[in-house]
Design an enzyme around this catalytic site. Structure first.
Site, PDB file in Angstrom:
ATOM      1  CE1 TYR A 143      -3.599  -2.697   0.699  1.00 23.43           C
ATOM      2  CE2 TYR A 143      -4.784  -0.660   1.071  1.00 23.43           C
ATOM      3  CZ  TYR A 143      -4.535  -2.308   0.832  1.00 23.43           C
ATOM      4  OH  TYR A 143      -5.632  -2.897   0.682  1.00 23.43           O
ATOM      5  CE  LYS A 193       2.267 -18.022  -0.928  1.00 22.42           C
ATOM      6  NZ  LYS A 193       1.583 -19.135  -0.944  1.00 22.42           N
ATOM      7  CG  ASP A 225      -1.597 -20.439   0.553  1.00 20.79           C
ATOM      8  OD1 ASP A 225      -1.214 -20.273   1.568  1.00 20.79           O
ATOM      9  OD2 ASP A 225      -1.137 -20.974  -0.442  1.00 20.79           O
ATOM     10  CG  ASP A 249      -8.138  -4.798   1.671  1.00 20.45           C
ATOM     11  OD1 ASP A 249      -9.152  -4.300   2.159  1.00 20.45           O
ATOM     12  OD2 ASP A 249      -7.887  -4.884   0.224  1.00 20.45           O
ATOM     13  CG  ASP A 253     -13.764  -7.253   2.083  1.00 15.98           C
ATOM     14  OD1 ASP A 253     -13.531  -6.365   3.020  1.00 15.98           O
ATOM     15  OD2 ASP A 253     -14.039  -6.726   1.056  1.00 15.98           O
TER      16      ASP A 253
HETATM   17  C1  IPM Z   1     -10.616  -1.312   3.522  1.00 17.31           C
HETATM   18  C2  IPM Z   1     -10.774  -0.770   1.933  1.00 17.31           C
HETATM   19  C3  IPM Z   1      -9.600   0.360   1.712  1.00 17.31           C
HETATM   20  C4  IPM Z   1      -8.294  -0.630   1.954  1.00 17.31           C
HETATM   21  C5  IPM Z   1      -9.733   0.787   0.229  1.00 17.31           C
HETATM   22  C6  IPM Z   1     -11.083   1.647   0.113  1.00 17.31           C
HETATM   23  C7  IPM Z   1      -8.575   1.758  -0.014  1.00 17.31           C
HETATM   24  O1  IPM Z   1     -10.853  -1.736   1.221  1.00 17.31           O
HETATM   25  O2  IPM Z   1     -10.304  -0.334   4.411  1.00 17.31           O
HETATM   26  O3  IPM Z   1     -10.442  -2.500   3.576  1.00 17.31           O
HETATM   27  O4  IPM Z   1      -7.975  -1.158   0.796  1.00 17.31           O
HETATM   28  O5  IPM Z   1      -7.618  -0.459   2.887  1.00 17.31           O
HETATM   29 MG    MG Z   2     -10.860  -3.683   1.996  1.00 14.75          MG
END
Ligand code: IPM
Ligand code: MG
Length: 358
Positions: A143, A193, A225, A249, A253
């Site tokens: 990032y 990893k 993984d 990240d 999710d």
């Molecule tokens: C999160 C989001 C952000 C990230 C994006 C919107 C930049 O996906 O906070 O998880 O990748 O960190």
């Molecule tokens: Mg995210």
């Protein structure tokens, strides 16, 4: 105890505006009942800021954040701004806040509410009772690493991003993970990893070194993984997961879906000073402005703000209990709605939580 807090509020774009509105209603009743006042100052970030100032992260928004005890944020981004140069994309505001406020530790609690077990795409016996704290490193990795960008060499384009971690960065996030585990079930899984990436072998080594100061905590290492697989197959094995920025990240999710909806997950981003609180979902432009978004992740983010930035544990727990009661009473926004439950909009969901916080 402090009786007054400066809070910077950045609703951002899309559903960010609606969910923040509900979260502030909740904060307002907590303020009245606790006698603590919150000075709320609204600022623009993301696409909304770009449209007004030509930049997603205006200097005055940074100043506002720096001068506050905590930042409450909705979401940024949308198709309208997707074609823009990277330097002015709405997401830059989020990354800029993380960087400038030094918010290196991102806490993403993944809790399956009993009432929502059936809303999970996984079997009830797999998800029941899940309570995982994902600790994502937030200011390093691909990032922020340099060099980065796309350049042309010998007539072809080459895209470069750099995965870099310093020992110091790994050390401080590991400490957060172990301290968090000490308050919980004392189990940490560190995700990397290391079989392929040297920088994450360093991650593994430093986490192992830090673990020696926390002999009560059980530490395991897992490749990313495998972790992605384990989160679906056997999520109950996890207590605290600590991982790098990019892996965190993605895994957060994935873990969010276990709970039935990404609309349920709050987050806290902490640094040496201050904190930023936001739902982990995005701006969801497809449902923005329709009163259908789930405000619970943002309301739960307010609870985290009270816990971590305002030392108001009692009030934080009260909000969390109110959310649980609302679910028990059968109220559901569209994302978690199922037969036999009561479908409500964003504002009505906020009202139901407010009633139970009084
Ligand atoms: C999160 C989001 C952000 C990230 C994006 C919107 C930049 O996906 O906070 O998880 O990748 O960190
Ligand atoms: Mg995210």
């Amino acid at each position: 105890m402090k009786k007054n807090y400066q809070i910077a509020v950045f609703p951002g774009d899309g559903i960010g505006i609606e969910v923040i509105r509900e979260a502030l209603k909740v904060l307002c009743v907590i303020s009245e009942s606790s006698g603590t006042s919150f000075d709320l100052t609204h600022g623009l970030i993301g696409g909304a800021a770009y449209d007004t100032f030509g930049t997603p992260f205006p200097g005055e928004s940074l100043e506002l954040a720096l001068g506050s005890d905590a930042v409450l944020l909705g979401a940024v981004g949308g198709p309208k701004w997707e074609g823009l140069d990277y330097s002015v994309r709405p997401e830059r505001a989020l990354l800029g806040l993380r960087e400038k406020l030094g918010l290196f530790a991102n806490l993403r609690p993944v809790r399956v509410f009993e009432e929502l077990v059936a809303a999970s795409p996984l079997k009830p016996e797999v998800v029941r009772g899940i309570d995982i704290m994902i600790i994502r490193e937030l200011t390093g990795d691909l990032y922020f690493g340099k060099p980065r960008g796309v350049r042309v060499e010998k007539g072809q384009r080459i895209g470069v991003n750099t995965l870099v971690y310093t020992e110091k960065e790994i050390h401080r996030i590991a400490i957060v993970a172990f301290k968090t585990a000490m308050q919980r079930e004392k189990r940490v899984v560190s995700v990397d990893k290391a079989n392929v990436l040297e920088s994450t072998q360093l991650w593994r080594d430093v986490v192992t070194e830090v673990s020696r100061d926390f002999p009560e905590v059980d530490l395991r290492h897992m490749y990313v993984d495998n972790c992605a697989m384990q989160l679906i197959g056997n999520p109950a094995q996890f207590d605290v997961i600590v991982t790098t920025n990019l892996f965190g990240d993605i895994l957060s999710d994935e873990a969010a879906m276990i709970t039935g909806s990404i609309g349920m997950l709050p987050s806290a981003s902490l640094g040496a000073k201050g904190g930023m609180y936001e739902p982990i979902h995005g701006s969801a432009p497809d449902i923005a402005g329709q009163d259908v978004a789930n405000p619970l992740a943002t309301i739960l983010s307010v609870a985290m703000m009270l816990r971590y930035s305002c030392a108001m544990e009692k009030e934080a727990s009260r909000i969390e209990a109110a959310v649980q009661e609302v679910l028990r009473a059968g109220f559901r926004t569209k994302d978690i709605h199922q037969e036999g439950t009561t479908l409500v909009g964003t504002a009505a969901m906020g009202d139901e939580v407010v009633k139970r916080c009084l």
